[in-house]
Design a protein around this motif. Structure first.
Motif, short mmCIF file in Angstrom:
data_model
loop_
_atom_site.label_atom_id
_atom_site.label_comp_id
_atom_site.label_asym_id
_atom_site.label_seq_id
_atom_site.Cartn_x
_atom_site.Cartn_y
_atom_site.Cartn_z
N TRP A 162 0.84 -1.20 0.00
CA TRP A 162 0.00 0.00 0.00
C TRP A 162 0.87 1.26 0.00
O TRP A 162 0.62 2.21 -0.73
CB TRP A 162 -0.93 -0.01 1.21
CG TRP A 162 -1.91 1.11 1.22
CD1 TRP A 162 -3.16 1.13 0.68
CD2 TRP A 162 -1.72 2.42 1.81
NE1 TRP A 162 -3.75 2.34 0.89
CE2 TRP A 162 -2.89 3.16 1.58
CE3 TRP A 162 -0.67 3.02 2.50
CZ2 TRP A 162 -3.06 4.47 2.02
CZ3 TRP A 162 -0.82 4.33 2.93
CH2 TRP A 162 -2.00 5.04 2.69
N ARG A 167 3.94 1.51 -1.10
CA ARG A 167 4.63 1.65 -2.39
C ARG A 167 3.73 2.36 -3.40
O ARG A 167 4.18 3.19 -4.18
CB ARG A 167 5.05 0.28 -2.92
CG ARG A 167 5.97 0.38 -4.14
CD ARG A 167 6.41 -0.97 -4.65
NE ARG A 167 7.20 -1.73 -3.73
CZ ARG A 167 8.50 -1.53 -3.48
NH1 ARG A 167 9.14 -0.55 -4.07
NH2 ARG A 167 9.15 -2.29 -2.63
N ASP A 168 2.43 2.04 -3.35
CA ASP A 168 1.47 2.64 -4.28
C ASP A 168 1.06 4.05 -3.89
O ASP A 168 0.87 4.91 -4.74
CB ASP A 168 0.21 1.77 -4.39
CG ASP A 168 0.48 0.43 -5.06
OD1 ASP A 168 1.51 0.31 -5.77
OD2 ASP A 168 -0.34 -0.49 -4.87
N HIS A 169 0.88 4.30 -2.58
CA HIS A 169 0.30 5.57 -2.13
C HIS A 169 1.30 6.55 -1.50
O HIS A 169 1.07 7.75 -1.53
CB HIS A 169 -0.83 5.30 -1.14
CG HIS A 169 -1.97 4.54 -1.73
ND1 HIS A 169 -2.04 3.17 -1.71
CD2 HIS A 169 -3.06 4.97 -2.41
CE1 HIS A 169 -3.14 2.78 -2.33
NE2 HIS A 169 -3.78 3.86 -2.76
N PRO A 202 5.19 6.37 -1.81
CA PRO A 202 6.44 5.68 -2.19
C PRO A 202 7.70 6.16 -1.47
O PRO A 202 8.70 5.45 -1.45
CB PRO A 202 6.53 5.94 -3.70
CG PRO A 202 5.64 7.10 -3.96
CD PRO A 202 4.57 7.08 -2.91
N HIS A 255 9.41 -5.73 -5.99
CA HIS A 255 9.28 -4.53 -6.83
C HIS A 255 10.36 -3.51 -6.53
O HIS A 255 10.22 -2.32 -6.79
CB HIS A 255 7.89 -3.90 -6.65
CG HIS A 255 6.78 -4.80 -7.08
ND1 HIS A 255 6.61 -5.19 -8.39
CD2 HIS A 255 5.82 -5.42 -6.37
CE1 HIS A 255 5.57 -6.00 -8.47
NE2 HIS A 255 5.07 -6.16 -7.26
#
Length: 195
Positions: A73, A75-77, A79, A101
């Motif tokens: 979460w 990493r997506d929101h 970083p 990733h």
């Protein structure tokens, strides 16, 4: 230089308190919030915008891989937020999932390694008698002396005597602002004797 803002997620209250104290003892860090499960952690992140999140790998609601979910979460929101996932599991699949990733801002740390660095007295656990080890295991479940006495079918006074012996063997003297019970349990848990 501004301190590093840290959010901590750990469902075991004694371990959470112990890690919180370790973070608070370092002037370079500021503990901005704690959580005991994934939804609470995400709320802490939204509210306090930490620089780093330290999270247990398994927490409620499912106690499977919430720490990895939090890292994904972030990493997506968010970083730029670093993540340290603490685990007592040597399963390489967890580390691979965390780092698949990219490893920038990500760390997978075994609680055993944390113990080795922060608790050199952990080998003192080997000096405990079987009864003292039982009492410490009950203590690690958050039980009071009275509850331990009932569980082990001994007197509360016997539990108090064993507890004093445990503190002595672990080198935990009376110190201002230090909860010996919490420190003893942290030594026990970091030894990997509890799930």
């Amino acid at each position: 230089m501004a301190s590093i803002r840290v959010a901590l997620a750990e469902d075991n209250v004694l371990l959470r308190e112990g890690i919180s104290r370790l973070v608070a003892m370092n002037d370079d860090f500021e503990l901005v919030g704690t959580a005991s499960d994934l939804p609470e952690l995400l709320a802490v992140i939204e509210q306090h915008d930490p620089d780093v999140v330290i999270t247990d790998i398994r927490m409620p609601p499912t106690s499977r891989d919430e720490g990895l979910q939090a890292a994904a979460w972030l990493r997506d929101h968010r970083p730029k937020v670093g993540v340290v996932v603490l685990s007592q599991y040597t399963n390489p699949g967890y580390a691979v999932a965390l780092l698949e990733h990219g490893s920038a801002g990500r760390a997978y740390l075994l609680k055993e390694l944390v113990r080795a660095r922060t608790h050199p007295r952990a080998s003192s656990l080997d000096t405990l008698t079987p009864r003292e080890s039982q009492i410490l295991a009950e203590m690690a479940q958050g039980k009071s002396n009275a509850a331990i006495a009932v569980a082990l079918h001994v007197s509360e006074r016997a539990v108090e005597k064993h507890t004093s012996a445990i503190f002595a063997k672990l080198g935990l003297g009376e110190e201002k602002d230090v909860n010996r019970r919490v420190k003893a349990v942290l030594l026990f848990l970091s030894r990997g004797e509890q799930d």
